[in-house]
Design an enzyme around this catalytic site. Structure first.
Site, PDB file in Angstrom:
ATOM      1  N   THR A  70      -5.055   6.990  -6.243  1.00 22.54           N
ATOM      2  CA  THR A  70      -4.043   5.999  -6.492  1.00 22.54           C
ATOM      3  C   THR A  70      -2.719   6.784  -6.963  1.00 22.54           C
ATOM      4  OG1 THR A  70      -5.606   4.235  -6.879  1.00 22.54           O
ATOM      5  CG2 THR A  70      -3.333   3.779  -7.583  1.00 22.54           C
TER       6      THR A  70
ATOM      7  N   VAL B 241      -4.625   3.273  -1.552  1.00 24.67           N
ATOM      8  CA  VAL B 241      -5.609   2.994  -0.585  1.00 24.67           C
ATOM      9  C   VAL B 241      -6.965   2.961  -1.057  1.00 24.67           C
ATOM     10  CG1 VAL B 241      -3.971   3.704   1.500  1.00 24.67           C
ATOM     11  CG2 VAL B 241      -5.524   5.619   0.136  1.00 24.67           C
TER      12      VAL B 241
ATOM     13  N   ASP C 277     -13.680  -2.864  -3.352  1.00 22.33           N
ATOM     14  CA  ASP C 277     -13.400  -3.396  -4.500  1.00 22.33           C
ATOM     15  C   ASP C 277     -13.763  -4.839  -4.985  1.00 22.33           C
ATOM     16  OD1 ASP C 277     -12.164  -0.946  -5.687  1.00 22.33           O
ATOM     17  OD2 ASP C 277     -10.226  -1.843  -5.696  1.00 22.33           O
TER      18      ASP C 277
ATOM     19  N   SER D  27      -8.409  -5.522  -9.068  1.00 23.57           N
ATOM     20  CA  SER D  27      -7.740  -4.128  -9.311  1.00 23.57           C
ATOM     21  C   SER D  27      -7.553  -3.648 -10.891  1.00 23.57           C
ATOM     22  CB  SER D  27      -6.395  -3.992  -8.838  1.00 23.57           C
ATOM     23  OG  SER D  27      -5.563  -2.849  -8.839  1.00 23.57           O
ATOM     24  N   SER D  28      -7.932  -2.342 -11.132  1.00 25.61           N
ATOM     25  CA  SER D  28      -7.317  -1.704 -12.282  1.00 25.61           C
ATOM     26  C   SER D  28      -5.802  -1.327 -12.608  1.00 25.61           C
ATOM     27  CB  SER D  28      -8.410  -0.852 -12.839  1.00 25.61           C
ATOM     28  OG  SER D  28      -9.602  -1.174 -12.695  1.00 25.61           O
TER      29      SER D  28
END
EC number: 2.3.2.2
Length: 583
Positions: free
Chosen positions: A372, A391, A414, A443-444
């Site tokens: 990322t 991505v 994810d 998401s993180s």
């Protein structure tokens, strides 16, 4: 322990005094602009746009698009991201959610093999692994609503670099070698990365003419230049040729969403950060509010790490069960971010003993890969941007539809594609993060602002599930008075509830501290060679941060020393203001 009244004093001060301070202080305008990004060409692109009279939001478009060209290993037009914006004129913070969404064909059943088991190849490689991209829509949205320059102007640096090429660096070449078997399945990918007949090698120029043409379409036609028309037809044809089932209606229906950021207080700072579908902001609120009563700076290193790890453990447990796309599931944000809830979690921490994760019932949490990227910007007007884009895995799905140059993400992994079944990283998820058409995967990514009476900082990082804990350690570093470069270089450790182990970078903790933690009952996972398995990596993340010191009237930046191609760029106020005034 610190007096609990301290937090309320700072909260009152921030709510009442900061607006007046910002309006009246002679140092309320930064002395220039600062950009920190993961690649020098992206930083230079942002500075160029500022010199041409753009603001932080125009620069963000330029940096984001350029990273999409020079960091295909990490992010791109075929992926998505989160943009945390602060508009200095209005004082408003806004979170622009450009996360990918599941296509209509997505269902848990679509990712099962004939035996009813999760089809790992379909989940991470090729068109079925890809969600509908969000990044192009974000660039159009931010330029149109918040920027000062035309979108076409801000995209010019990226277009030029895609057309003329840039030198391949080690991480890009190494990443290709690790994914070459998948990437070379697809003709469109081969036409980009094997254009000269050989894989990309460090030092040679990588040119992406198809991507340049796609960016030109986006520049001329805006949203329709990607989500409708020629580019959309090529995307759809490429996906269908490889067995995927995207359709024109869902591509054209993609929209970014503006959400209200999360806000909470920690040790004299107001923290402004990412709401769901990011899991980062809620986890940060829990961890920092659990830790606040302790004087961490006055503790021994083993004790400080122990308490921080126990806060991480509890936040990551909650991440698993409660968090998902807020448009599809009810996320108990108020409860999870409440100081009272944090106090209850704090009460379960033994000050000298590890809490076995098995005592906090449940199962592991879904992860996001390390590939990322993040950038941070403050401009001469006080506008600021924290942006994290991805991505997912290294080079995403490995699949480029022919004629587009757009490497598609593999964010579908994810989701909890099969509840109770580990994903690519040996972890599981549950119903809150199950796939559904149009749903955004958890998401993180955690772009964050920090605001105190004398300092304003912007920070974020890649790093998969470790993103949240790296941002946490960065915030603790700023609270300790560290400079941006010191924050970017901090050693890192991580705990995510399950597996029940503290993961550390090489050299992050001295042997004596590791021994003390083990004596408390912690398992400490030291780094291993990547060829020996998926253990703890040698180094993590790529933190990028900038800070405005209001008292000193200075700007500083920090770029992660783990990444040799990152760059901090500083621009004097006069250079930006002169061009803006000339417009």
């Amino acid at each position: 322990m610190k007096p609990t009244a301290r937090r309320w004093i700072w909260t009152l001060w921030l709510l009442l005094a900061l607006p007046a301070f910002a309006a009246e202080s002679p140092r309320a305008t930064p002395p220039g602009a600062a950009i920190a990004s993961a690649h020098e060409l992206a930083t230079e692109a942002g500075l160029r746009i500022l010199r041409e009279g753009g603001n932080a939001f125009d620069a963000a478009v330029a940096v984001s698009a350029t990273l999409s060209v020079v960091e295909p290993v990490s992010s791109g037009l075929g992926g998505g991201g989160f943009f945390l914006l602060h508009d200095a004129r209005s004082g408003r913070d806004v979170f622009v959610d450009a996360r990918e969404v599941a296509p209509r064909s997505a269902s848990p059943q679509a990712y099962l093999d004939a035996a009813g088991e999760l089809d790992r190849d379909r989940a991470v490689n090729g068109p079925w692994a890809a969600g509908i991209p969000g990044l192009p829509a974000a660039l159009v949205h931010i330029a149109g609503k918040y920027g000062r320059l035309p979108l076409a102007r801000s995209l010019q640096p990226a277009i030029r670099i895609a057309r003329d090429g840039f030198p391949v660096y080690a991480r890009l070449a190494d990443g290709y070698r690790s994914r070459s078997k998948v990437m070379e399945r697809y003709r469109g990918t081969r036409e980009v990365f094997l254009a000269d007949g050989d894989p990309p090698e460090e030092g040679e120029l990588l040119k992406q003419p198809d991507l340049a043409r796609t960016l030109e379409k986006l520049a001329r036609e805006g949203f329709d230049g990607f989500y409708r028309g020629e580019v959309a037809r090529r995307l759809l044809a490429g996906v269908r040729a490889e067995g995927g089932r995207w359709n024109a209606e869902e591509l054209a229906a993609y929209r970014v969403k503006e959400r209200e950021p999360l806000r909470f207080e920690y040790d004299g700072w107001q923290v402004v950060t990412a709401p769901p579908p990011s899991s980062g902001g809620i986890a940060l609120a829990q961890m920092l509010q659990i830790l606040e009563p302790w004087d961490l700076a006055g503790l021994s290193e083993p004790q400080r790490v122990h308490l921080t790890v126990e806060a991480m453990r509890r936040a990551y447990r909650d991440r698993t069960f409660y968090l998902g796309d807020p448009d599809f599931v009810q996320v108990p944000v108020a409860l999870l971010t409440s100081p009272d809830y944090a106090a209850g979690l704090r009460a379960t921490i033994h000050p000298q003993k590890a809490t076995p994760s098995a005592l906090l019932s449940g199962a592991p949490t879904p992860l996001e890969d390390e590939e990322t990227t993040h950038f941070s910007i403050i401009d001469g007007e006080g506008n600021r941007v924290a942006a994290t884009q991805t991505v997912n895995l290294t080079y995403g799905s490995g699949f480029i539809p022919r004629g587009t140059g757009v490497l598609l993400n593999n964010e579908m992994d994810d989701f909890a594609l099969r509840p109770g079944t580990p994903n690519a990283f040996g972890v599981m998820g549950f119903e809150a993060n199950a796939p559904a058409p149009g749903k955004r995967m958890l998401s993180s990514m955690t772009p964050t602002f920090l605001v105190s009476r004398d300092r304003i900082a912007v920070l974020g990082t890649p790093g998969g599930s470790r993103i949240i804990t790296m941002v946490l350690l960065g915030i603790l570093g700023y609270a300790d008075g560290l400079s941006p470069q010191q924050v970017a270089a901090l050693p890192r450790y991580h705990h995510q509830w399950l597996p029940d182990a503290i993961q550390i970078e090489t050299g992050a903790l001295p042997p004596a501290t590791i021994a003390a933690l083990q004596a408390m009952g912690h398992t400490v996972r030291t780094p291993v060679d990547p060829s020996e398995g998926r253990g703890s990596s040698h180094v993590w993340g790529n933190l990028q941060t900038v800070m405005w010191d209001l008292r000193a009237g200075t700007l500083e930046g920090g770029t992660d020393p783990r990444n040799p191609v990152g760059k901090v760029g500083l621009l004097p106020a006069a250079a930006q203001q002169a061009r803006a005034s000339a417009r």
